[in-house]
Write a protein that holds these residues in place. Structure first.
Motif, PDB file in Angstrom:
ATOM      1  N   GLN A 259       0.838  -1.216   0.000  1.00  0.00           N
ATOM      2  CA  GLN A 259       0.000   0.000   0.000  1.00  0.00           C
ATOM      3  C   GLN A 259       0.865   1.256   0.000  1.00  0.00           C
ATOM      4  O   GLN A 259       0.616   2.220  -0.721  1.00  0.00           O
ATOM      5  N   TRP A 260       1.852   1.189   0.837  1.00  0.00           N
ATOM      6  CA  TRP A 260       2.708   2.367   0.977  1.00  0.00           C
ATOM      7  C   TRP A 260       3.474   2.661  -0.311  1.00  0.00           C
ATOM      8  O   TRP A 260       3.639   3.796  -0.728  1.00  0.00           O
ATOM      9  N   LEU A 261       3.919   1.544  -0.966  1.00  0.00           N
ATOM     10  CA  LEU A 261       4.619   1.725  -2.245  1.00  0.00           C
ATOM     11  C   LEU A 261       3.672   2.338  -3.272  1.00  0.00           C
ATOM     12  O   LEU A 261       4.079   3.174  -4.064  1.00  0.00           O
TER      13      LEU A 261
ATOM     14  N   VAL B  56       1.360   4.395  -2.565  1.00  0.00           N
ATOM     15  CA  VAL B  56       1.283   5.827  -2.244  1.00  0.00           C
ATOM     16  C   VAL B  56       2.500   6.552  -2.789  1.00  0.00           C
ATOM     17  O   VAL B  56       2.404   7.590  -3.452  1.00  0.00           O
ATOM     18  N   SER B  57       3.688   5.980  -2.530  1.00  0.00           N
ATOM     19  CA  SER B  57       4.910   6.685  -2.921  1.00  0.00           C
ATOM     20  C   SER B  57       5.065   6.716  -4.441  1.00  0.00           C
ATOM     21  O   SER B  57       5.765   7.575  -4.967  1.00  0.00           O
TER      22      SER B  57
ATOM     23  N   SER C 154       2.424   6.950  -6.477  1.00  0.00           N
ATOM     24  CA  SER C 154       1.211   7.514  -7.072  1.00  0.00           C
ATOM     25  C   SER C 154       1.562   8.652  -8.025  1.00  0.00           C
ATOM     26  O   SER C 154       2.579   9.317  -7.854  1.00  0.00           O
TER      27      SER C 154
ATOM     28  N   LYS D 241       1.756  12.141  -9.920  1.00  0.00           N
ATOM     29  CA  LYS D 241       1.906  13.479  -9.341  1.00  0.00           C
ATOM     30  C   LYS D 241       0.542  14.119  -9.120  1.00  0.00           C
ATOM     31  O   LYS D 241      -0.279  14.181 -10.033  1.00  0.00           O
ATOM     32  N   ALA D 242       0.338  14.547  -7.910  1.00  0.00           N
ATOM     33  CA  ALA D 242      -0.931  15.201  -7.604  1.00  0.00           C
ATOM     34  C   ALA D 242      -0.914  16.624  -8.161  1.00  0.00           C
ATOM     35  O   ALA D 242       0.145  17.193  -8.410  1.00  0.00           O
ATOM     36  N   ASP D 243      -2.091  17.154  -8.349  1.00  0.00           N
ATOM     37  CA  ASP D 243      -2.193  18.527  -8.835  1.00  0.00           C
ATOM     38  C   ASP D 243      -1.926  19.468  -7.657  1.00  0.00           C
ATOM     39  O   ASP D 243      -2.708  19.515  -6.703  1.00  0.00           O
TER      40      ASP D 243
END
Lengths: 183, 183
Positions: free
Chosen positions: A14-16, A18-19, A21, A23-25
């Motif tokens: 899960q954490w991977l 997240v890392s 994911s 690029k968020a806006d």
């Protein structure tokens, strides 16, 4: 097998996720934080300028207060010394005007010789003229001495109209006279 | 960028920012923003609202405490990460955050049950990361956030690849243990 509860997902997976994911806006956040931080900088700059202005004003006020506490400077007296030979503009009521018509010192001295009845006054005026016209102390002393010799004790009395030289000679003559009387 | 070159550049930027230069601040901010955001996003287990809050607080703290930044002791990027890590540690220390329930009731949280579960998992990831020793957190960050290979990490840290691999294994295990919910 189908009744078994589902396995809890591996936290690392899960954490991977997240890392890794996409690029968020973040443009909105970026702009908003930039505005706030720039505002802090701007306020700091104005505060610094304000502090400088306050410090300078405090220095000025301290200086002004110090000057106010100091005693006032001594008043300067202007003394105008008129030279005897300096030209004096003519004036209608000036007392100097009749003096211009008076005879010169030498003439007055001669006049004293020619008219013994007025020689006391003539010698005095001649002495005054010598002093006033040419500052000729020697000639003035000569005239004043003749005047005192020819005059009485009344003429030896010091008068406010006398010149400084005549006052000194009169005082000396009075002392001589006093000493003579004592002896 | 070489270390010495980085130090002189950051020392110059620091001086400019302290003098109130907005352009210098903007350049520095733009350069470091995305890296800090990625780091905080990762540390927050992907929780966007918490990430935004921590990123904002980190930048505001940085601009207010710029005087305490020393380029000779470390890079600006690491200094920012240190601030963010402290803020997160303080955040999770607060009792109402430590139970992992508050954010589920946060006004920004989606009301759906699945979303709440997802948020709780993200919180547990973030809390697990916050509990790790600094060295283990660093090696996980270098490997999974910065995407470096074991060999690169070993070269940068001046250690053998085997030692880094071992540290990474322990860090993964510690993370799994920290992730387990409290009974």
């Amino acid at each position: 097998m189908n009744d078994l509860p589902p396995l809890e997902p591996d936290p690392l997976t899960q954490w991977l996720a997240v890392s890794n994911s996409p690029k968020a806006d973040v443009d909105g956040l970026r702009q908003s934080v930039l505005r706030r931080t720039t505002g802090v900088l701007r306020r700091r700059r104005w505060l610094r300028r304000g502090a400088v202005v306050i410090a300078l004003s405090a220095c000025y006020l301290a200086g002004a207060a110090t000057m106010r506490m100091l005693p006032p400077p001594p008043t300067v007296l202007t003394v105008v010394v008129e030279k005897s030979g300096a030209p004096v503009p003519p004036a209608a009521n000036d007392e100097a005007l009749p003096r211009e018509t008076e005879p010169r010192a030498v003439a007055l001295e001669w006049n004293a010789l020619d008219h013994p009845e007025t020689k006391v006054e003539s010698y005095r005026r001649a002495g005054d003229r010598y002093l006033a016209e040419s500052n000729d102390v020697q000639a003035a002393v000569r005239c004043y001495k003749q005047m005192l010799d020819a005059g009485t004790e009344k003429d030896w009395t010091i008068s406010p109209d006398d010149s400084w030289l005549l006052m000194a000679l009169k005082e000396a003559r009075q002392k001589e006279n006093l000493d003579a009387k004592r002896i | 960028m070489k270390s010495e070159e980085r130090v002189w550049r950051e020392a110059g930027l620091r001086r400019a920012v302290l003098a109130g230069d907005e352009r210098a601040w903007r350049a520095w901010y733009d350069e470091a923003f995305q890296g800090l955001f990625n780091y905080v996003h990762w540390r927050c287990g992907g929780l966007r609202d918490l990430t935004d809050e921590i990123v904002q607080e980190t930048w505001l703290t940085a601009v207010r405490r710029m005087r305490s930044f020393d380029p000779w002791h470390g890079s600006f990027k690491n200094w920012l990460r240190g601030i963010a890590a402290n803020l997160l540690r303080n955040y999770w220390r607060q009792p109402h955050h430590a139970n992992g329930r508050l954010l589920a009731n946060h006004p920004m949280a989606p009301p759906l049950d699945s979303a709440i579960v997802q948020r709780e998992q993200a919180q547990r990831i973030a809390q697990a990361l916050a509990r790790l020793p600094e060295r283990q957190e660093e090696v996980l960050r270098a490997k999974y956030l910065d995407g470096r290979s074991v060999a690169e990490i070993a070269e940068e840290w001046g250690e053998t690849p085997k030692a880094v691999e071992s540290l990474l294994t322990r860090a993964r295990q510690a993370f799994r243990e920290a992730y387990q919910p409290d009974e």
